[in-house]
Design a protein around this motif. Structure first.
Motif, PDB file in Angstrom:
ATOM      1  N   LEU A  28       0.870  -1.323  -0.010  1.00 45.18           N
ATOM      2  CA  LEU A  28       0.149   0.044   0.175  1.00 45.18           C
ATOM      3  C   LEU A  28       0.824   1.458  -0.011  1.00 45.18           C
ATOM      4  CD1 LEU A  28      -2.734   1.154   0.115  1.00 45.18           C
ATOM      5  CD2 LEU A  28      -2.444   1.159   2.820  1.00 45.18           C
ATOM      6  N   LEU A  29       1.910   1.189   0.938  1.00 46.82           N
ATOM      7  CA  LEU A  29       2.896   2.351   0.979  1.00 46.82           C
ATOM      8  C   LEU A  29       3.448   2.666  -0.561  1.00 46.82           C
ATOM      9  CD1 LEU A  29       4.430   4.435   2.615  1.00 46.82           C
ATOM     10  CD2 LEU A  29       6.168   2.569   3.198  1.00 46.82           C
ATOM     11  N   LEU A  30       3.810   1.549  -1.032  1.00 40.84           N
ATOM     12  CA  LEU A  30       4.767   1.574  -2.277  1.00 40.84           C
ATOM     13  C   LEU A  30       3.575   2.215  -3.143  1.00 40.84           C
ATOM     14  CD1 LEU A  30       7.399   0.598  -3.531  1.00 40.84           C
ATOM     15  CD2 LEU A  30       6.165  -1.185  -4.414  1.00 40.84           C
ATOM     16  N   VAL A  31       2.513   1.733  -3.310  1.00 42.17           N
ATOM     17  CA  VAL A  31       1.606   2.243  -4.372  1.00 42.17           C
ATOM     18  C   VAL A  31       1.101   3.862  -4.145  1.00 42.17           C
ATOM     19  CG1 VAL A  31      -0.890   2.238  -5.074  1.00 42.17           C
ATOM     20  CG2 VAL A  31       0.320  -0.039  -4.806  1.00 42.17           C
ATOM     21  N   LEU A  32       1.015   4.142  -3.030  1.00 46.04           N
ATOM     22  CA  LEU A  32       0.876   5.662  -2.745  1.00 46.04           C
ATOM     23  C   LEU A  32       2.256   6.344  -3.066  1.00 46.04           C
ATOM     24  CD1 LEU A  32      -0.736   5.824   0.786  1.00 46.04           C
ATOM     25  CD2 LEU A  32      -1.633   6.485  -1.266  1.00 46.04           C
ATOM     26  N   VAL A  33       3.367   5.790  -3.059  1.00 47.89           N
ATOM     27  CA  VAL A  33       4.686   6.402  -3.294  1.00 47.89           C
ATOM     28  C   VAL A  33       4.716   6.692  -4.637  1.00 47.89           C
ATOM     29  CG1 VAL A  33       7.127   6.452  -3.243  1.00 47.89           C
ATOM     30  CG2 VAL A  33       5.839   6.099  -1.320  1.00 47.89           C
ATOM     31  N   ILE A  41       4.032  10.082  -9.709  1.00 51.47           N
ATOM     32  CA  ILE A  41       3.376  10.566 -10.881  1.00 51.47           C
ATOM     33  C   ILE A  41       2.516  11.929 -10.932  1.00 51.47           C
ATOM     34  CG2 ILE A  41       1.451   9.555 -12.429  1.00 51.47           C
ATOM     35  CD1 ILE A  41       2.492   6.516 -11.604  1.00 51.47           C
ATOM     36  N   VAL A  42       1.757  12.051  -9.918  1.00 47.07           N
ATOM     37  CA  VAL A  42       0.640  13.026  -9.844  1.00 47.07           C
ATOM     38  C   VAL A  42       1.145  14.341  -9.260  1.00 47.07           C
ATOM     39  CG1 VAL A  42      -1.357  11.480 -10.023  1.00 47.07           C
ATOM     40  CG2 VAL A  42      -0.456  12.491  -7.586  1.00 47.07           C
ATOM     41  N   SER A  46       4.284  16.865  -8.672  1.00 48.45           N
ATOM     42  CA  SER A  46       5.494  17.068  -8.982  1.00 48.45           C
ATOM     43  C   SER A  46       6.602  17.802  -7.513  1.00 48.45           C
ATOM     44  CB  SER A  46       5.747  18.230  -9.909  1.00 48.45           C
ATOM     45  OG  SER A  46       5.137  19.525  -9.590  1.00 48.45           O
ATOM     46  N   GLY A  47       7.592  17.280  -7.534  1.00 44.27           N
ATOM     47  CA  GLY A  47       8.495  17.592  -6.300  1.00 44.27           C
ATOM     48  C   GLY A  47       8.171  16.706  -5.196  1.00 44.27           C
ATOM     49  N   PHE A  48       7.063  15.662  -5.312  1.00 42.22           N
ATOM     50  CA  PHE A  48       6.857  14.648  -4.095  1.00 42.22           C
ATOM     51  C   PHE A  48       7.985  14.002  -4.132  1.00 42.22           C
ATOM     52  CE2 PHE A  48       4.873  11.209  -2.539  1.00 42.22           C
ATOM     53  CZ  PHE A  48       4.278  11.371  -1.340  1.00 42.22           C
ATOM     54  N   LEU A  49       8.460  13.533  -2.925  1.00 40.18           N
ATOM     55  CA  LEU A  49       9.649  12.990  -2.716  1.00 40.18           C
ATOM     56  C   LEU A  49      10.818  13.329  -3.170  1.00 40.18           C
ATOM     57  CD1 LEU A  49       8.676   9.131  -3.071  1.00 40.18           C
ATOM     58  CD2 LEU A  49       9.040  10.242  -0.983  1.00 40.18           C
ATOM     59  N   GLY A  50      10.908  14.732  -3.110  1.00 40.80           N
ATOM     60  CA  GLY A  50      12.163  15.273  -3.490  1.00 40.80           C
ATOM     61  C   GLY A  50      13.183  15.177  -2.101  1.00 40.80           C
ATOM     62  N   VAL A  51      14.467  15.481  -2.108  1.00 41.88           N
ATOM     63  CA  VAL A  51      15.354  15.111  -0.979  1.00 41.88           C
ATOM     64  C   VAL A  51      14.598  15.879   0.227  1.00 41.88           C
ATOM     65  CG1 VAL A  51      17.412  15.669  -0.091  1.00 41.88           C
ATOM     66  CG2 VAL A  51      17.455  14.988  -2.301  1.00 41.88           C
ATOM     67  N   ASP A  52      14.205  17.256   0.215  1.00 39.13           N
ATOM     68  CA  ASP A  52      13.729  17.795   1.365  1.00 39.13           C
ATOM     69  C   ASP A  52      12.567  17.309   1.951  1.00 39.13           C
ATOM     70  OD1 ASP A  52      15.758  19.339   1.269  1.00 39.13           O
ATOM     71  OD2 ASP A  52      14.821  21.149   0.499  1.00 39.13           O
ATOM     72  N   PRO A 105      -3.077  17.271   0.357  1.00 40.21           N
ATOM     73  CA  PRO A 105      -3.151  18.551   0.062  1.00 40.21           C
ATOM     74  C   PRO A 105      -2.412  19.113  -1.198  1.00 40.21           C
ATOM     75  CG  PRO A 105      -2.023  18.350   2.228  1.00 40.21           C
ATOM     76  CD  PRO A 105      -2.034  16.739   1.743  1.00 40.21           C
ATOM     77  N   THR A 106      -1.457  18.152  -1.706  1.00 38.60           N
ATOM     78  CA  THR A 106      -0.718  18.524  -2.925  1.00 38.60           C
ATOM     79  C   THR A 106      -1.685  18.214  -4.235  1.00 38.60           C
ATOM     80  OG1 THR A 106       0.195  16.526  -3.387  1.00 38.60           O
ATOM     81  CG2 THR A 106       1.606  18.339  -2.389  1.00 38.60           C
ATOM     82  N   LEU A 107      -2.804  17.358  -3.888  1.00 35.39           N
ATOM     83  CA  LEU A 107      -3.900  17.078  -4.902  1.00 35.39           C
ATOM     84  C   LEU A 107      -4.867  18.053  -4.728  1.00 35.39           C
ATOM     85  CD1 LEU A 107      -3.626  13.248  -4.717  1.00 35.39           C
ATOM     86  CD2 LEU A 107      -2.617  14.565  -6.449  1.00 35.39           C
TER      87      LEU A 107
END
Lengths: 316, 516
Positions: free
Chosen positions: A18-23, A28-29, A31-37, A283-285
């Motif tokens: 589930l975690l993997l799917v969310l990541v 995909i949806v 941008s900037g999600f999971l950047g270093v910060d 929130p990003t969505l």
């Protein structure tokens, strides 16, 4: 290749899936999600949920639930800012004192459940109200003070590329996992959660085990409160409120039965990270915070329903 | 059509087969019951008896073959339809509604109604009292809530419910498993009376003595297939056991070995607990299997529970000559007393089914397998391995889940737990209830071996035949006291023990509370 996941760990594997799917969805949806910060933030918030869910996990494993967590978190956060303030050297004494106070709260919870026979929901809810009242008396209704440096260091600094809080969490993950799977206490805890009578017949001190999970839960909540104060840089009444639901949700998503006796902390870690990713992703969505609450609620209900359906399938 | 009915009786199964997920539970089974006949169905757990009953009841439908009832193909859509057609079934798991009264349960689907379609309470009560009288059942209040009744009383109510509906076919699936001797006697009388009135009876029980006592014919099932049908008495009891088990084990009872040594291992003096255990003096010697007999509720359970620290007791308990205060199971284990208990609701309380055999066995001795605070899997394996091997548990794979084992193997795990714990005195409470003949035979062999090794056992069983064939000595309990202490030197039989149990009741004039 055949997927070789033992039956009892299948729901935990599911939590990581589930975690993997969310990541992946997040990548995909948004941008900037999971950047270093961003990763640091996800880990820090995951760790805070992980700390409270640690204690909740022990209590749920033993077949109970701890509703006093939010006000223990809040109390610890407020006490650490008002007692200690910026004088870091006090922290050496104050942290054990705060955690000790929390342990007393947990002990009262445990005694109420074990010796007075109060159901866990009522007992911990009552205790929560008592703690809330005591805190309001102590603060006169307004919290203040400064967050001591060690708490800030724990919550926001990094060693090299790694957040300190993430490291602390890693240490806890190792300790808790070892405790649950390799020590007599862990084994007895599972036995108590699965069937108190069998545990009792097998010579397990059921009362001691049950009491101790509430103490562990309160101590973990107090630790989370201190870390939270460092993380947000202040303390305020109600700062622990979001952690009731998240603590239970993390345990439920992590594959533990809400009725006790199954699951482990590795699963709860996946649950905590899942919640932290959801927190960041929704929130990003463009969803409002209110939607987050709806999602949380649904997640718990689905997890509990899945657990009870799974349980029924097993007994058929 | 009518020709067939005459030939094949009131109910006949013809080539009935049923599989669950590719596993055949029943394969090509045929048998029939004549009106007025008591036909026993015997076999091990999993032999297919219950599947057959469920098909007759309409809870399952067969994959192949058919069931004829009164000569016509019979396919009840659900148990209600079967009941309407005149089939009364007493299931193994008690299907009574705990929150309703006895009367409401007995007349559950046919309660007398008033003109405005509400339940006519007074008439309901009157009809229930009448049913109690008609089947000479006493000691149960028709107004009592079923949840307040003992398991045995509940079973009696379930039987009464089936009888009171005047069925033309009565099916009793392990109806005596929860009953004490006097209640069994009552049941057998009622079944005989019903058969004389022309009711066909299918009687399922693990207790072979009952079957020999009551049935006219018996059909043996093994692994879902019919081994054959015989008239009662046609088979010697060893032949019957062999038919049930195949060639696996020749006999049910291995005989009582001379293993009793003079040393007293367990002694109680003036033991009192609760309301039912009043003043009990008892001695169990090394290597002795002491059988405990008695009508239901004469303090047997209280005795076992207080020896195991589950019930606060007064008086003295000596283990191997040393007095111990036993206030919790931990104290009992420390004193060397282990308990293997099958509680009344038949689910074993000694076992955690979702844990492995190894984890279950090691639970009472975790302190002994741990080192510096963690569990040494090597020490654990060393301790657990020999026990699994020696009790011959399942596939002897310690990582198998305990819940996947058969009932008999689960019981072995429960016993094994207390062997590992170092207990020298084992309390066995209804160990064989609901366990099939094969597992029983193995269990008795194990008890003999343990006795030979010097273990002392307190063996409570509601099955008197079992006591006579397993115990060195039998004490009969009545009203919290020992009322007879009988050496089982070959001169004892079931009737003598039952006589002692009932005599005590007669003498003290409390007969009113008992089923006569």
């Amino acid at each position: 290749m055949k997927l070789a996941v033992p039956r009892r760990h299948r729901s935990i594997a599911l939590a990581y899936l589930l975690l993997l799917v969310l990541v992946v969805v997040g990548r995909i949806v948004a941008s900037g999600f999971l950047g270093v910060d961003h990763i640091d933030e996800l880990i820090d918030e995951g760790a805070l949920i992980g700390f409270v869910a640690l204690g909740q996990g022990f209590v749920i494993l033993a077949g109970g639930v701890d509703l006093s967590i939010p006000w223990v978190v809040t109390s610890a956060g407020i006490l650490v800012t008002t007692f200690t303030g910026t004088n870091s050297s006090n922290m050496l004494w104050d942290v054990p004192l705060i955690i000790g106070l929390a342990a007393v709260v947990g002990l009262i919870n445990g005694i109420g459940v074990v010796f007075l026979g109060v159901t866990p929901i009522i007992m911990t809810l009552g205790m929560s109200t008592v703690v809330e009242g005591a805190l309001l008396l102590y603060t006169n209704g307004s919290a203040g003070g400064n967050v001591p440096h060690p708490a800030v260091f724990l919550a926001t600094h990094k060693i090299g590329q790694v957040p300190v809080m993430g490291l602390a969490w890693l240490v806890l993950i190792v300790v808790v996992t070892f405790t649950l799977s390799c020590t007599p206490f862990g084994r007895r805890l599972y036995a108590v959660g699965l069937n108190r009578r069998v545990a009792l017949f097998s010579g397990v001190d059921v009362k001691l085990v049950t009491c101790s999970v509430y103490v562990i839960s309160s101590c973990a909540a107090a630790f989370a409160g201190i870390a939270l104060a460092g993380y947000v840089g202040q303390s305020y009444l109600g700062m622990g409120d979001p952690y009731l639901f998240t603590s239970i949700a993390a345990v439920a998503i992590g594959g533990a039965s809400i009725l006790g006796g199954t699951g482990n902390y590795i699963g709860t870690v996946a649950g905590a990270l899942t919640l932290s990713v959801l927190n960041a992703l929704l929130p990003t969505l463009g969803f409002q915070p209110a939607v987050l609450d709806i999602v949380y609620g649904m997640v718990i209900l689905v997890a509990v329903a899945a657990a009870s359906l799974g349980g029924r399938a097993r007994t058929d | 059509m009518s020709r067939q009915a005459n030939e094949s009786g009131i109910l006949s199964a013809r080539g009935v087969s049923k599989s669950f997920g590719g596993v055949a539970a029943l394969h090509d089974v045929s048998f029939d019951v004549l009106p007025g006949e008591i036909h026993a169905l015997v076999g091990e757990n999993g032999a297919g008896k219950s599947t057959l009953v469920k098909i007759i009841a309409g809870a399952l439908s067969p994959d192949a073959g058919e069931v004829l009832f009164k000569g016509d193909p019979f396919k009840p859509s659900d148990p209600g339809a079967a009941a309407e057609a005149g089939i009364g079934i007493v299931f193994q798991e008690l299907p009574l509604i705990p929150d309703l009264t006895v009367a409401e349960n007995v007349f559950f689907d046919r309660q007398p109604l008033t003109r405005v379609r509400t339940v006519a309470r007074r008439r309901l009560r009157a009809e229930c009292v009448e049913a109690f009288e008609r089947f000479s059942l006493t000691g149960i209040d028709p107004e009592a809530q079923v949840r307040d009744l003992s398991v045995a009383s509940r079973q009696l109510v379930a039987i009464l419910k089936a009888l009171a509906a005047d069925p033309s076919l009565l099916v009793l699936d392990e109806a005596t498993a929860a009953l004490g001797p006097s209640e069994v006697t009552w049941l057998l009388e009622q079944v005989r009376a019903a058969a004389e009135a022309g009711v066909a009876v299918i009687y399922i029980s693990h207790r072979l003595a009952e079957i020999a006592d009551i049935c006219q014919r018996l059909t043996v099932l093994r692994n879902g297939e019919s081994v054959g049908s015989w008239r009662n008495g046609e088979l010697e009891s060893e032949e019957l056991v062999r038919a049930i088990l195949g060639r696996r084990l020749g006999q049910l009872y291995p005989g009582i070995p001379p293993t009793v040594k003079p040393k007293v291992m367990l002694e109680t003096k003036g033991l009192r607990a609760g309301r039912r255990l009043r003043n009990l003096d008892l001695q169990v010697k090394e290597g002795e299997i002491l059988g405990i007999a008695g009508l239901e509720g004469q303090g047997q359970l209280e005795l076992i529970l207080s020896l195991y620290g589950m019930l606060t007791s007064h008086g003295s308990i000596f283990v191997d000559g040393v007095e111990h205060r036993i206030n919790s199971p931990r104290d009992a284990l420390r004193a060397g007393i282990g308990l293997a208990l099958v509680p009344e609701d038949r689910k074993t309380e000694g076992l955690l089914p979702t844990l492995t055999i190894r984890e279950n066995l090691a639970l009472p001795v975790l302190h002994r397998v741990s080192h510096l605070g963690y569990i040494s899997s090597q020490k654990e394996a060393e301790l657990v391995g020999p026990t699994i091997h020696r009790l011959n548990i399942g596939r002897q794979d310690p990582s198998q889940l305990a819940g996947d084992l058969s009932g008999g193997n689960q019981q072995k795990v429960v016993v094994g737990k207390f062997l590992i714990s170092g207990a020298r005195v084992l309390l066995l409470y209804d160990l064989t209830r609901g366990v099939d003949v094969g597992a029983k035979a193995e269990m008795f062999l194990t008890l003999n071996e343990l006795a030979a090794e010097g273990y002392s056992m307190l063996f409570y069983s509601s099955d008197v035949t079992e006591l006579v064939n397993v115990a060195h000595r039998i004490v009969v309990m009545f009203d919290g006291l020992v009322c007879a202490d009988l050496l089982n030197d070959g001169s004892l039989d079931e009737e003598m023990i039952v006589a002692h149990m009932l005599n005590a009741a007669d003498r003290t004039g409390v007969v009113g509370s008992l089923v006569r």
